[in-house]
Write a protein that holds these residues in place. Structure first.
Motif, PDB file in Angstrom:
ATOM      1  N   TYR A 256      14.051  29.263  27.504  1.00 54.96           N
ATOM      2  CA  TYR A 256      14.057  30.342  26.550  1.00 54.96           C
ATOM      3  C   TYR A 256      12.644  31.006  26.033  1.00 54.96           C
ATOM      4  O   TYR A 256      12.482  31.992  26.218  1.00 54.96           O
TER       5      TYR A 256
ATOM      6  N   ASP B  59      11.192  34.600  27.342  1.00 52.88           N
ATOM      7  CA  ASP B  59      11.511  35.692  25.972  1.00 52.88           C
ATOM      8  C   ASP B  59      10.242  35.870  25.240  1.00 52.88           C
ATOM      9  O   ASP B  59       9.869  36.751  24.367  1.00 52.88           O
TER      10      ASP B  59
ATOM     11  N   GLN C 179      18.294  29.160  23.312  1.00 57.46           N
ATOM     12  CA  GLN C 179      18.383  30.174  22.343  1.00 57.46           C
ATOM     13  C   GLN C 179      18.799  29.496  21.152  1.00 57.46           C
ATOM     14  O   GLN C 179      18.554  29.786  20.253  1.00 57.46           O
TER      15      GLN C 179
END
Lengths: 289, 582
Positions: B211, B215, B236
């Motif tokens: 993640y 991101d 997440q």
């Protein structure tokens, strides 16, 4: 009628009333002034470096020329300096080339007599004209006796400055007479005021001034009239501090020509900066009809 | 170890800064600009300053001060009125630095107290920090551009200006790089996971990595490029649970994040060598360096210039005005940050182009006057150069009107000129008088008397004195002398003037320049042009006088120096010297 206004260095701090009065009068006479940021005319540095004087003066002419404007200056030393530079730049090819090389760095160029350099008095007497001044009058002086002080650098050398007849000029007297005042004939009217020696040979500077004042008094003048920054500083600022005794107390104050004329045109004493003069010249208002 | 070094350097630079500030404050009460008559003791000046301060605070004048505080210090209206681009440049740096100091440098004592949920990696703080940095960099970029593009500024830019721009750029740039390196740093991620993730499960950690890699831009070596969506979703969840409280999406760091993306390709090496730690050192050492040098560089204008503007708002007609005038002058010297605007508008700037003396230009003369006031300008030749520059100034008042710091430069020039005159540095008109024309001629003609090589006449575009044609028409009729107002005013021309105009023309006709150069007639000439106008033979008498002065200005100082011994102009009994004062 439009000119680039060249106040010169001393006016903003030492004689702001000269600029105020000139602007007020010129506006009343429908002369438009354009503000350009110019530099010193070169006069004060001429004794040290001819080249620095020439570049200073030439840059001003080039700036005005770039805008297609004639220069109007109220200072006779600035006027003389700009005219002198014009003369020498025409005389010497190498000087002109070198000066233009310097000016070229900021895309300026001195190109001979494309513009005119004018003194305030010449503009009033010749460009505006005595007739127009007379027509614009709202009041006239009656019985006021004025000693017109010419100032050296506008008058001489005549082949360079082309201001008036250097030995028997009449331009200033005509302008004084146009106010209704009576210009007196005084032998020392063409002499130096002494200002160039200020802080250099103070005693001599004062002696030259004293001689002139006594001469003007003898000729019956009540007021001295100037049209030059340095002359007025000498006859007003310096005199108020250094030469206001020994029979001279309060006598023969000096007034700037646009102040003298301004009152005739109906302009207020305030808009002419009369209160900024060190020596009280308010007596002239008693003669205003 | 790191914290100790960090704290140590912080307090060290803070101490240097405070000592420096105290010293500068003390100089405001101690240093003097002006002739000896205007001297006040340190105590008198402190008392006068305190008195002035009280009188201002307790009167209606305080409103004038507040107005200046808002308009000129805060909004910098003085600069805005003069030049929109300059205002954008300065505002950009000013607001940017303010933002960074308040929300970043002082985050612990200030921002956290105001915003309890503050974290450096949360928005809007992360975004604002980037905004502040970007503003400062843009401002410094504009400043640099101006100093390169504008001829007048390029010419006067000196080490102090480059240092300030360089240090500011280094601080901000290192900050951006540091943040970029921290974004990609796997070691920092590992450490944070160790400290904050509630689970030891390797699968959870792997999911969080996926993640954060996708991101948040962390660069893990050997991480598979395409993990499936399920693992990402698991990551997440873990992020929301353990990280999101303190971490906003780094894309808000609109400068650092693109920088981090650019560094991705080298991430393995950078993470391996802990480049983030190294950059952290660079960043905080640059910041602390900036803090330490603040009182000694143009950064000091942060303090002195606002103070100058506020003091300038008050016309102080109190009896303490004289003492405060001295203090204001020294403060004015410090308030100058060498922006160069005065020089861009200087009336005698063209003179500098020919004569080359930097003390002709106000921005440069101010630096000289500062050294003079600090007593560090002792070399007679340097002093003479400052004096020469000062005499060129025409007191046109323009520099004072355009100065964005509101420094009363007109007063500074007049005071410093008077102090130089009091020390014996006068214009040639004055010192030429100390000898007769014959004495000067003796010095000029006998070069063996001088340790300096005899100066050759430099080439001239207009050369009247060397041309025989200039004088060939002269019939020695004495008209020039007879019409001269200076001759008329002098009692005895041989005694008071050395020579008459006609005698000077005669000497020059014979080629004896040296005999005429030091004549008082040459220096007392009022340049009224009576002689030249009246000369029946058309000799340019007054123009020749001017040229003689030019030549004398080139040659006489060397003779003066040779005759006087070492000091060029300074008098042997110097009233300005410390030992004479006691």
């Amino acid at each position: 009628m439009k000119f680039a206004w060249f106040a010169g260095c001393k006016i903003p701090y030492f004689l702001p009333q000269y600029e105020r009065a000139s602007r007020a009068v010129l506006e009343a006479l429908e002369v438009e002034l354009v503000e350009l940021e110019m530099n010193c005319c070169g006069y004060p540095v001429r004794h040290q470096s001819f080249e620095a004087f020439i570049l200073s003066a030439a840059r001003n002419s080039a700036l005005a020329q770039a805008r297609g404007l004639d220069i109007l200056t109220p200072c006779k030393c600035c006027f003389g300096s700009l005219k002198q530079a014009e003369y020498w730049l025409r005389e010497s090819d190498s000087l002109r080339a070198e000066t233009n090389r310097q000016l070229d760095e900021e895309d300026l160029r001195w190109e001979g007599a494309k513009i005119r350099i004018r003194h305030l008095l010449s503009v009033m007497a010749e460009d505006v004209g005595i007739a127009k001044i007379r027509a614009k009058r709202k009041h006239v002086y009656d019985g006021l006796k004025v000693a017109a002080h010419y100032g050296c650098h506008a008058l001489r050398p005549a082949n360079v400055v082309r201001f008036d007849n250097p030995l028997a000029p009449t331009l200033f007297e005509k302008l004084v007479d146009a106010t209704g005042a009576q210009s007196v004939d005084w032998p020392r009217r063409l002499d130096c005021c002494g200002s160039p020696l200020w802080e250099k040979n103070q005693a001599l500077a004062l002696e030259l001034m004293r001689k002139k004042l006594e001469d003007a008094l003898q000729a019956g003048a009540q007021v001295l009239c100037t049209a030059c920054t340095y002359c007025q500083i000498q006859f007003d600022t310096v005199r108020a501090a250094e030469l206001n005794a020994g029979g001279l107390e309060g006598r023969l104050p000096s007034i700037l020509y646009p102040q003298l004329l301004g009152l005739c045109l109906g302009l207020s004493a305030e808009s002419l900066g009369l209160a900024d003069n060190r020596l009280d010249a308010s007596l002239i208002r008693n003669y205003l009809g | 170890m790191q914290i100790t070094f960090f704290t140590f350097t912080l307090y060290l630079s803070l101490a240097i800064c405070l000592i420096g500030l105290t010293y500068r404050g003390w100089t405001w009460l101690k240093l003097e600009v002006g002739p000896p008559a205007e001297r006040f003791s340190c105590g008198q000046r402190a008392a006068a300053a305190a008195q002035g301060l009280l009188r201002t605070l307790l009167s209606r004048r305080i409103f004038a001060v507040l107005k200046v505080l808002v308009l000129d210090v805060g909004l910098q209206v003085r600069i805005l009125k003069a030049d929109l681009r300059r205002w954008c440049m300065h505002m950009s740096i000013f607001v940017g630095v303010l933002l960074l100091v308040l929300m970043h440098a002082l985050d612990e004592p200030l921002t956290q107290a105001l915003f309890p949920d503050y974290a450096s990696t949360r928005n809007p703080f992360m975004f604002l920090r980037n905004l502040g940095g970007a503003m400062v960099l843009a401002g410094v970029g504009l400043a640099l551009y101006r100093r390169v593009r504008i001829r007048g500024l390029r010419r006067t830019t000196r080490t102090g200006d480059r240092l300030a721009m360089g240090l500011l750029a280094l601080i901000i740039f290192s900050g951006f790089v540091l943040e970029g390196l921290q974004i990609i740093s796997a070691p920092i991620f590992d450490q944070m996971v160790e400290d904050y993730l509630g689970t030891d499960d390797p699968e959870d950690r792997a999911a969080l990595k996926v993640y954060w890699a996708q991101d948040f831009g962390v660069a893990f070596s050997g991480l598979k490029a395409s993990a499936d969506a399920e693992v990402w979703a698991q990551g997440q969840d873990l992020h929301e649970e353990s990280c999101a409280g303190c971490h906003s999406n780094p894309r808000a760091a609109f400068v650092s994040y693109p920088l981090a993306r650019a560094l991705q390709s080298m991430a393995g090496v950078l993470n391996g060598m802990r480049a983030d730690v190294w950059m952290w050192y660079v960043h905080f050492l640059a910041c602390f360096g900036g803090l330490a040098v603040l009182p000694f560089t143009k950064f000091f204008h942060l303090i002195a210039t606002p103070l100058q503007l506020l003091v300038g708002a008050v016309e102080n007609p109190s009896p303490a005005a004289g003492a405060n005038q001295q203090t204001k002058r020294v403060l004015g010297l410090d308030a100058c940050m060498h922006c160069g605007v005065c020089t861009l508008h200087c009336s005698v700037e063209p003179v500098f182009r020919i004569m080359g003396n930097p003390s002709i230009l106000p921005s440069e003369k101010l630096a000289s006057v500062k050294t003079l006031a600090a007593g560090r300008l002792r070399d007679p030749e340097a002093l003479a150069a400052v004096a020469a520059g000062s005499f060129i100034c025409t007191s046109c008042y323009r520099c004072t009107r355009v100065c964005p710091a509101g420094i009363d430069l007109q007063d500074l020039w007049s005071a410093s000129r008077q102090s130089l005159v009091a020390r014996g540095f006068t214009e040639p008109h004055i010192w030429v008088r100390e000898r007769t024309a014959a004495e000067w001629a003796a010095g000029l003609i006998a070069p063996q008397a001088s340790p300096f090589p005899a100066l050759k006449n430099k080439p001239r575009h207009v050369n009247l004195v060397d041309q025989t044609e200039t004088f060939s028409a002269c019939v020695q009729c004495q008209t020039c002398t007879n019409v001269c107002p200076v001759v008329a005013a002098a009692g005895d021309s041989a005694r008071d003037l050395d020579l008459t105009p006609q005698q000077i023309m005669n000497l020059l006709r014979l080629g004896a320049h040296e005999m005429a150069m030091g004549a008082r007639m040459v220096w007392d000439c009022v340049t009224c042009y009576m002689c030249q106008e009246h000369c029946p033979q058309g000799v340019k008498v007054a123009d020749v006088m001017y040229e003689l002065r030019n030549r004398a200005c080139e040659r006489l100082p060397a003779v003066k120096q040779a005759v006087h011994g070492t000091p060029l102009c300074e008098r042997s009994s110097d009233p300005g010297r410390k030992e004479d004062r006691s």
